[in-house]
Scaffold this motif. Structure first.
Motif, PDB file in Angstrom:
ATOM      1  N   ILE A 290       0.955  -1.242  -0.036  1.00 48.75           N
ATOM      2  CA  ILE A 290      -0.165  -0.016  -0.222  1.00 48.75           C
ATOM      3  C   ILE A 290       0.711   1.281   0.005  1.00 48.75           C
ATOM      4  O   ILE A 290       1.903   1.328   0.682  1.00 48.75           O
TER       5      ILE A 290
ATOM      6  N   GLY B 210       0.687   5.790   0.390  1.00 45.76           N
ATOM      7  CA  GLY B 210      -0.217   6.989   0.505  1.00 45.76           C
ATOM      8  C   GLY B 210       0.708   7.978   1.188  1.00 45.76           C
ATOM      9  O   GLY B 210       1.845   7.867   0.981  1.00 45.76           O
TER      10      GLY B 210
ATOM     11  N   CYS C 269      -0.725  10.668   6.169  1.00 49.63           N
ATOM     12  CA  CYS C 269      -1.766   9.607   6.054  1.00 49.63           C
ATOM     13  C   CYS C 269      -2.260   9.553   7.818  1.00 49.63           C
ATOM     14  O   CYS C 269      -1.210   8.938   8.611  1.00 49.63           O
TER      15      CYS C 269
ATOM     16  N   CYS D 182      -3.935   3.934  -0.824  1.00 44.85           N
ATOM     17  CA  CYS D 182      -4.470   3.761   0.677  1.00 44.85           C
ATOM     18  C   CYS D 182      -5.858   4.177   0.645  1.00 44.85           C
ATOM     19  O   CYS D 182      -6.267   5.364  -0.058  1.00 44.85           O
TER      20      CYS D 182
ATOM     21  N   TYR E 288      -7.918   5.062  -4.846  1.00 39.51           N
ATOM     22  CA  TYR E 288      -8.356   3.666  -4.211  1.00 39.51           C
ATOM     23  C   TYR E 288      -9.462   3.060  -4.821  1.00 39.51           C
ATOM     24  O   TYR E 288      -9.576   2.136  -5.238  1.00 39.51           O
TER      25      TYR E 288
END
Length: 83
Positions: free
Chosen positions: A28, A30, A34, A67, A75
């Motif tokens: 993942i 991001g 985050c 994410c 996403y």
């Protein structure tokens, strides 16, 4: 001090800091701010699996997914093609 970023060819040194972070086990990526990643980092279990990317296209090219918390539109687009 050089930074180590991850790209499609593997880790490489960079004079600039990455703009996205990721988790090697979950694949993942991001934003660095985050809330979900910051919570995990505060508990200490996330740090050994943390990687950094120069930008979002590099994270995608490396095989990471967005994410669901901090990259919600990306996403949703990813999810629509990976069911």
């Amino acid at each position: 001090m050089p930074y180590t970023l991850l790209g499609p060819e593997g880790p490489y040194p960079s004079p600039t800091r990455g703009t996205f972070g990721g988790h090697t086990r979950l694949r993942i990526y991001g934003r660095l701010d985050c809330p979900s990643a910051l919570r995990a980092l505060s508990k200490g279990g996330y740090t050994p699996h943390r990687v950094f990317f120069a930008d979002e296209p590099t994270a995608i090219a490396t095989g990471y997914r967005p994410c669901a918390v901090c990259c919600r539109p990306a996403y949703r687009a990813w999810r629509s093609t990976h069911r």
